[in-house]
Every structure is written in C-alpha cells, then in structure tokens.
Design a protein around this motif. Structure first.
Motif, PDB file in Angstrom:
ATOM      1  N   ARG A 302       0.725  -1.607   0.044  1.00 15.00           N
ATOM      2  CA  ARG A 302      -0.299  -0.255  -0.299  1.00 15.00           C
ATOM      3  C   ARG A 302       1.289   1.246   0.106  1.00 15.00           C
ATOM      4  N   GLN A 303      -0.037   2.854  -0.296  1.00 10.86           N
ATOM      5  CA  GLN A 303       0.915   3.431  -0.413  1.00 10.86           C
ATOM      6  C   GLN A 303       0.445   4.841   0.520  1.00 10.86           C
ATOM      7  N   LYS A 341      -3.428  12.177  -4.283  1.00  8.33           N
ATOM      8  CA  LYS A 341      -5.120  11.534  -4.720  1.00  8.33           C
ATOM      9  C   LYS A 341      -4.997  10.997  -2.645  1.00  8.33           C
ATOM     10  N   VAL A 342      -5.488  11.158  -1.698  1.00  6.62           N
ATOM     11  CA  VAL A 342      -5.934  10.840  -0.151  1.00  6.62           C
ATOM     12  C   VAL A 342      -7.039   9.736  -0.467  1.00  6.62           C
ATOM     13  N   PHE A 343      -6.615   8.668  -0.097  1.00  7.28           N
ATOM     14  CA  PHE A 343      -7.589   7.735   0.150  1.00  7.28           C
ATOM     15  C   PHE A 343      -8.035   7.699   1.251  1.00  7.28           C
ATOM     16  N   ASP A 344      -7.236   8.021   2.501  1.00 10.24           N
ATOM     17  CA  ASP A 344      -8.286   7.652   3.515  1.00 10.24           C
ATOM     18  C   ASP A 344      -7.112   8.236   4.594  1.00 10.24           C
ATOM     19  N   GLU A 361      -2.967   7.492  -3.407  1.00  9.85           N
ATOM     20  CA  GLU A 361      -3.465   7.055  -4.140  1.00  9.85           C
ATOM     21  C   GLU A 361      -1.598   6.151  -5.157  1.00  9.85           C
ATOM     22  N   ARG A 362      -0.520   6.877  -4.213  1.00 11.38           N
ATOM     23  CA  ARG A 362       0.211   7.324  -4.530  1.00 11.38           C
ATOM     24  C   ARG A 362       1.419   7.966  -4.267  1.00 11.38           C
ATOM     25  N   ASN A 364       4.670   8.702  -4.663  1.00  3.35           N
ATOM     26  CA  ASN A 364       5.957   9.369  -5.436  1.00  3.35           C
ATOM     27  C   ASN A 364       4.691  10.715  -6.664  1.00  3.35           C
ATOM     28  N   PHE A 365       6.155  11.784  -6.773  1.00  2.00           N
ATOM     29  CA  PHE A 365       5.006  12.117  -8.367  1.00  2.00           C
ATOM     30  C   PHE A 365       5.532  11.761  -9.384  1.00  2.00           C
ATOM     31  N   LEU A 465      -6.045  -0.964   8.079  1.00  3.98           N
ATOM     32  CA  LEU A 465      -5.441  -1.187   7.302  1.00  3.98           C
ATOM     33  C   LEU A 465      -6.286  -2.215   6.582  1.00  3.98           C
TER      34      LEU A 465
END
Lengths: 473, 473
Positions: A302-303, A341-344, A361-362, A364-365, A465
């Motif tokens: 996960r990220q 993007k922030v999932f949670d 989501e990631r 890294n840029f 998680l």
C-alpha cells in the motif's frame, strides 16, 4: 423466523449481557453512596452546604448504564451567586480531597471547567462543578445543562419504564458499530443523544427504521416540537449539521452537533444492513488478533505515509484531538492541492506517541507534470514564452489543443517532501509544535511496521488497513 | 532598427532565397511545355480534342511557387457530357501514356478521382482529370473547383503584381513554422488558403498582424463579402471550424476547413512571437542533428509508449493518415477514460513502418484505486455491500464522507495492457487491421530506442521529445 422476530430475539439476548445484575447494582450503589457521603462530608466540613448541592447525573442517575461500563458523574451544583473563579477553586478542592480520602489519585481534567477524575473500586469517578440554575435557558456554562438532561430523561423513563431497555440496546448497538461517544476523537453519538432517539422513536428498532432512511444534512428531529409549524428549511440552514436533533431542554441547541458526517453515515449504513440481516455481531464485534505478517504485507503493497511525534504531556485530550484533526485536514488539503489523491487518513494517540496515517493513490510524483500556459490571447503569454522557450530542462513549450504547454519536473519528488515543507507552516499549540520540531518522524510503507512493537498501535493499524465495518467478519 | 524595418529587411533577404531565378523559370517553363505538348499530342491522337482541354493549375500557373519547390499540376478538363467512369479511365490512360512517353514511371494515385503522378527532370508532375464547368457553383467533383481558384488568384495578382512576393513570403513562413499543407498528416494551410490570406490582408506582415489577434473558433473571414451584412454568429455555427475563410469562388465552402485547432494555434503563436522579435529563423528553422545519447536519456526518463506496425502497401496516404489519426484519438480517449493522463501523442509513417507515440504522466497504474459505491439512499447499496463486504481482496467497504468506498486493484497494471485490450476493438480497414494483427509491437521507454536504427525516425523522435517550436534554437 421473520426479521422482527429475529430482532426481538437478538434484543433479548443482548439485554441479558448489558442489563446490570442485582449484585452489580448493589456494588455500584454502595460505591455511589460512599462517594456522595464523602463529598457531602467535605462540603459540610468546609461550610458550603448553602451554596453546593452534590448530585449524580449521567447514565448512573438515569439507570441507563450498561453492565460493566458505568462511570459515576457527581456534579457539585453551585449557587449562581458564587463567582466562576471560586466555583473552579472550590470544585477542584472538594474533588481532590474526596479522591485522597478514598485513597485514590485525583487527576485534574479540563473541559469548560476543571474537574476531578479518580478511580475507586475499579469505577471511574468524576467530580464536576457546575451552576445550579432554575431553567435550562438560564445556564451560565454548558455543563450546567446536564442536570436538566438528567431530569428530562428520568421523567420520560418514569412515564415509560420499558424505555430503559431500548436505550441500553441502542447504546450497545452504537458502541458495537463504533459510533458512540461525542468526544472529538470519535465524533459520534453522546449518551444523551442516544436517549433522545430512543425516547423519540420509542424503540430500538424504530430508531433504526427511521435512521435507514436518513439523508445527511436533511434530518431535523424536534422531539419537544419547539418549532412546530415552522419551515424546517431555514432551521436546517441555521443549525447546519449532518444530523439535527433539537435538545428538548434548549431549543437553541442541536444535541447531535458533535456527530460527524462520517459517523452519521456509518450509523445509517449499519441500520440498513442490520435490518436486512439482523445479527448479534453488530453488538459484539469480533476483536481482531494481530496478524503481523498481514500487517507487513499490507504496508508493503500500500501507499501509506505516517507522521509520528511524541505525545505532549498534560494537554487536555479534547484540545489535543481537536488540534490533531485540524492538522490532519490541513495535510489532506495540501496533498490534494498538490495532486496527490488521499484515499483515507486516521489518527492514533497514546500516552507515549501520536501517529497520523494517510493512505494515498501514490506516494511519488510523476517524473514530469503538465504546466499549461496562458491562453494565446493573454497578456501573460509573452512572459511564459520568455521563461520557457530556451529552457532545456522543460519539454516544450508546445501547443496542445490551443494552449501552450510545458512538461516540467514537479516541485516535489514524493509526499514526504510535501509534508516536511508544509508541517512547520501549520499553526498549533506550543506544546504540540515543540513535539513536531523535536520528535517528528515521517515513514512510508513497510517502514511503518517498526511501530508495531507497540501492540495497541499495531492492532489499530491492522484494523485501519483492513477497513471493514466492525460487524463484518 | 524598428520592428517594421527589421521585417522589411527579413522579407527582402527571404525573397532572395525563394524567388525563382530566370534560369530556374526557363527550365520549368521548358518542362511544362514538353508535358503539355506530350499530353496534347495524346489527346489529339486519341481524338479527344473536343472533350478535353489540358491546362496547368496550382502554384506554377499562378506563379506563386517557391524556388526549388515547384510541382506541375496539369489538369485534363473534361466536357460535362463525359460520364465519370469514362473520365476516370481516359484520365488515367492519358496520364500513364504521357509518363511512359517521357520515360518515367507513372504511379496511379487516388483522391476523389484517380490521377497520375510521375517525375520528369526532377520535377513532380501530376496529371489530374476534372470536369470543366461554367461556374464554381456547378462543379461535379471537388477537384473541378481548382481552375476557378487558379483564375481567381491570377486575376487578383494581375490587379496587384506585388501580391506574388507577399504570397511567397507567407508560404515560406508557414512552411518554416510547420503549418503548411492541407493533407490530413499536417492539417495546416493549403497553398490556396495562403494566397487568399495574402490577397485579403494585402501583405505578409498584415496577415501576421491580423493572425496574432485571432481567437480559434471566432475567426470569420469573408474576402468576397458573400455574407455582407449577415450575422456571422449563425454562419460560424454552420461552418463550425477553428478558422473560417469563405472561398471567394464558392460561398458554401470554408477554404480553411482542413486547418486543425493545433495548427491554427501554432500559426497564431508564431505570428505573435515573430512580430515581437522578427527573425529569419521562422523561415529557415534549424535542422537538428541526431544526438543519440540525448534520445536515449529522454526515452529513459520519460513515460512514453510506442505502437509499431508495418505499413500496409498500396494504401492512399490520405486514407491511411485519416485512419491513423482516428486510431490515435481512440487510444487517447481510452487512456484518459482509464485515468491515464496523456501529455501528447504523434504519428510517424514511412514506407516500411508506422509508429504511434504517446507520452503519459505515468505508464503504470497505482497498486490500488478508489471505487466509490452508490449513495446510502440508493437501491444499489445492497448489491455493493453484498459484493464487497466479505471480499478479502479489497480494502473496505468503509465510509468516506458519506459514501461507501472500496480500494481495489485496478483492472490493468499498465498502459500496454490497456492498449493490447482495446486495439483489436478499434475499427479500421482490412489492410491496416491485418498489419495490427501480424506486426504489432508495443514498446515503452528506452526500449523504443531500438527504432533509432532508422535515422529518419530517430530524428523525428528527437524533435518530438524536445517539442520546442521550430523557430527556437
């Protein structure tokens, strides 16, 4: 077995577990009277009988507590003639003295007033100073409202003693689905709100039947009909809250103001799900065991980024949680405005350390980002071209559709750089800011596993998680 | 030296290079009369004198060609009584015969009609059959309009011989900034459109002064004032094109219909830039040398995917380019609808192979994607929960704001998987589709360097990787 039969059977079974036994009641009543007589003795000794009346409030006073989970809230109700400074000093003095006399260690806590907390015979005792006023619309501090809540609920229960069962069941359900508690940490349903819902809808199952159709920001419940005949649209705008339950003792107050959109939505979905498929699991969710391998595996795939600081000492929990929630929202906004993007996200606090967690989501840029220039007719076009035309570090400028565009290296490589740059800019109390300066640690992905040496944290992490509803297992 | 002086000096210098010398003119005129007499002899031999009149059209006929760049377009203008099948057969027959007689290899090409192309003395000759009609509004095929274009431009030039210079300069400018050519491959300015602009604005610099203020989709130029006094809003809607230049010989035709938004925008930005800082570079852009190391480096750091297929044989270039552009747009849409951001894309075609190139923000999908469930009040909520509640491969469902959400593995790992799945679904001609089946190769990043064994491709690739305007170096 039909749905309602199932629900009735479940209620019966749950009630067995949450209704205090006679033995438990005897023990609590004994403790309560010891506390009360100790406090009354101190009041008498000090000569405060005329200005202070000690009285239990809360779930003990209303007999709506759950077996094994009672707290004793003893209010010191001061005459309105006492000034606030005196009230505070005398309140603390009495509470501390009571604690010492009962061979416990009194701890000073702080909400709007200071109050005293200690444990006696395994029971949490709170001695809370407040003003005694003639009606709820004359209160001088928020905590002065509590006696009116107590007497309102007691009156309703005396009219319909069956309500106690309904309140206890609903409370257990809300706890089971993890939406119980008005603290900032939870942002859920207070004990009083739980009682109001049971009073209004008359039974546990009626509350759920109503809640399953609730639409956040569109629920307006006015139990005492303070606003009968009024257009609720304006009122909803005024109270501006995902859930509005007008306090029967104070028509200007939303008893559900603490309930967050998330917790309200969780209650709605749990009501819906429970009614479709009733189960005892909603009341007694499974306690997870730590699966270290699973935690490591999830962290690796996960990220996730974590921010860890030491917990500042002697900071009120509500204030600390308020600050942490604000910091979390600031970072969320900063990440999203930087196109991450922030999932949670979540917060964990212990006496030792604090962890903020973000799943993205990631982390890294991308190697290049698109930077769109001004429209061709803009005055700024010339500057854009002057800046980039001969810049060998950018791709372009070239025309995409009708706009000049360059591809350039993003300002940051990863979320850790973003956090490191923005954290010092977020306003916070000195205590916390010192911790952010001296003990900050930002870790990503599997490195976070390190904190699993703290098993409480690890359990919390594992649950986050997985992120399944508590009643699913 | 003021701007306009600079521009006049530049014009003078450029004119020296692009105006055909007397020697060159003599050579072209000699070739033209050899072609014409050969064709006329064939017409006579075959007894077609009454139904066919051979006549040069295009830049040679108008004397607007650039030194070293002339083509000879010889039209066989048929009487309207000849049916289209006969016109085609006779046209091809005459063209081929002329080619053979001039010891060249005639090649049959196809636009709306077939026509014949061959080289003679280094000059490209095209023999094009068309109908001779009394006015442009009576044309039977699009190519019949050309003689009217020729005579319109010749008339304007005869009224103002200076125009020839302005046309030549403008043409060279459009070539230099790479927006010249109405073929689908280019999507730029045709020779005729170039002439119209010079005629309308009277000088090269006036065209640029007008163009720098153009706003795509809002330019309506009506040289012959066919629509004088009419509201242009409706007309612009009708022609629905980034640039509208009403054809003086046919008011229902937009002479700029082939100009794409991108090429129009490039012309606008070049006009603006040139007027701010005039330079000969716009007319004579630098030819890059291949820097293999740079190409490899750029391919390695960028997120580029290439699609390579063998070129189908005997397919008309316009048709091929039309298909490739459609395929490129389809893939673009498919990538973006799969949340892969496309920065830019391009097409390269040679006799051997075709390459489509896409530069993306990222080639790979994130490990997890957010899948937002139905709102809590939706009938579909139950299915969503049934599908995911016990699915161990997804994170959640959990509540984010007020919506149920799961995090799940994206359907694809990377753009190559997306392309591989969607390519077979894109409709294309059998010839091309066979190539996509039999010779498809999808490569990413540095692997694309392999095709640099073809130095033409490599040069093209290097230019696309740099993506600077041609006048910048």
């Amino acid at each position: 077995m039909s749905g309602i039969d199932t629900i009735l059977n479940i209620k019966e079974e749950v009630l067995k577990g949450i209704t205090p036994s006679e033995e438990e009641r005897r023990k609590i009543n004994r403790i309560a009277s010891e506390i009360l007589s100790t406090v009354n003795n101190i009041i008498k000794e000090r000569g405060y009988e005329k200005i202070i009346k000690a009285e239990f409030e809360g779930s003990y006073a209303k007999d709506t507590w759950l077996s094994g989970e009672v707290d004793l809230d003893l209010f010191l109700l001061f005459d309105a003639s006492v000034n606030i400074q005196e009230l505070r000093e005398i309140g603390v003095e009495i509470g501390k003295k009571a604690g010492y006399m009962l061979k416990s260690t009194p701890i000073e806590q702080y909400a709007t007033h200071p109050y005293i907390q200690f444990y006696y015979d395994g029971i949490k005792i709170e001695i809370i100073p407040a003003y005694r006023v003639s009606s709820a619309d004359k209160i001088m501090t928020p905590v002065d409202r509590t006696p009116f809540h107590t007497s309102y609920v007691k009156k309703k229960i005396s009219e319909n003693p069956q309500l106690k069962k309904e309140i206890r069941i609903l409370k257990k359900f809300l706890k089971g689905i993890e939406v119980y508690g008005a603290e900032i940490k939870i942002g859920g349903f207070s004990g009083y709100l739980t009682e109001l819902l049971a009073i209004h809808y008359k039974s546990f199952e009626n509350v759920l039947l109503a809640a399953k159709n609730w639409v956040p920001w569109h629920v307006f419940i006015d139990i005492s009909q303070h606003y009968r005949g009024r257009d609720t649209k304006d009122l909803m705008k005024y109270f501006n809250s995902p859930l509005i339950v007008i306090d029967p003792v104070d028509k200007n107050r939303n008893a559900a103001a603490a309930v967050t959109l998330k917790k309200l939505s969780e209650f709605i979905i749990a009501s819906k799900s429970f009614l479709l498929e009733p189960s005892i699991k909603y009341f007694y969710p499974q306690t997870l065991n730590i699966d270290h391998e699973r935690v490591r595996y999830e962290l690796a795939r996960r990220q996730i980024v974590s921010i860890k600081v030491d917990t500042p000492k002697n900071v009120n929990e509500e204030i600390l949680w308020g600050q942490l929630k604000r910091i979390k929202s600031s970072l969320f906004r900063i990440m999203e405005s930087n196109k991450l993007k922030v999932f949670d996200s979540t917060i964990w606090v212990s006496d030792d350390f604090i962890v903020l967690l973000f799943e993205l989501e990631r982390l890294n840029f991308p190697p290049l980002e698109e930077h769109i220039g001004p429209p061709l007719y803009s005055k700024n076009l010339r500057d854009f071209l002057a800046k980039y035309n001969r810049d060998k570090n950018v791709v372009g400028p070239f025309i995409k559709d009708s706009r000049p565009v360059v591809l350039r290296k993003p300002r940051y490589n990863n979320v850790v750089e973003v956090i490191s740059e923005y954290l010092p800019k977020i306003k916070m109390s000195k205590d916390l800011s010192t911790k952010f300066k001296d003990s900050l640690e930002i870790l990503t992905r599997e490195k976070i596993y390190k904190y699993c040496s703290n098993s409480n944290f690890c359990l919390f992490l594992q649950k986050w998680l997985t992120r399944k509803f508590p009643w699913i297992y």
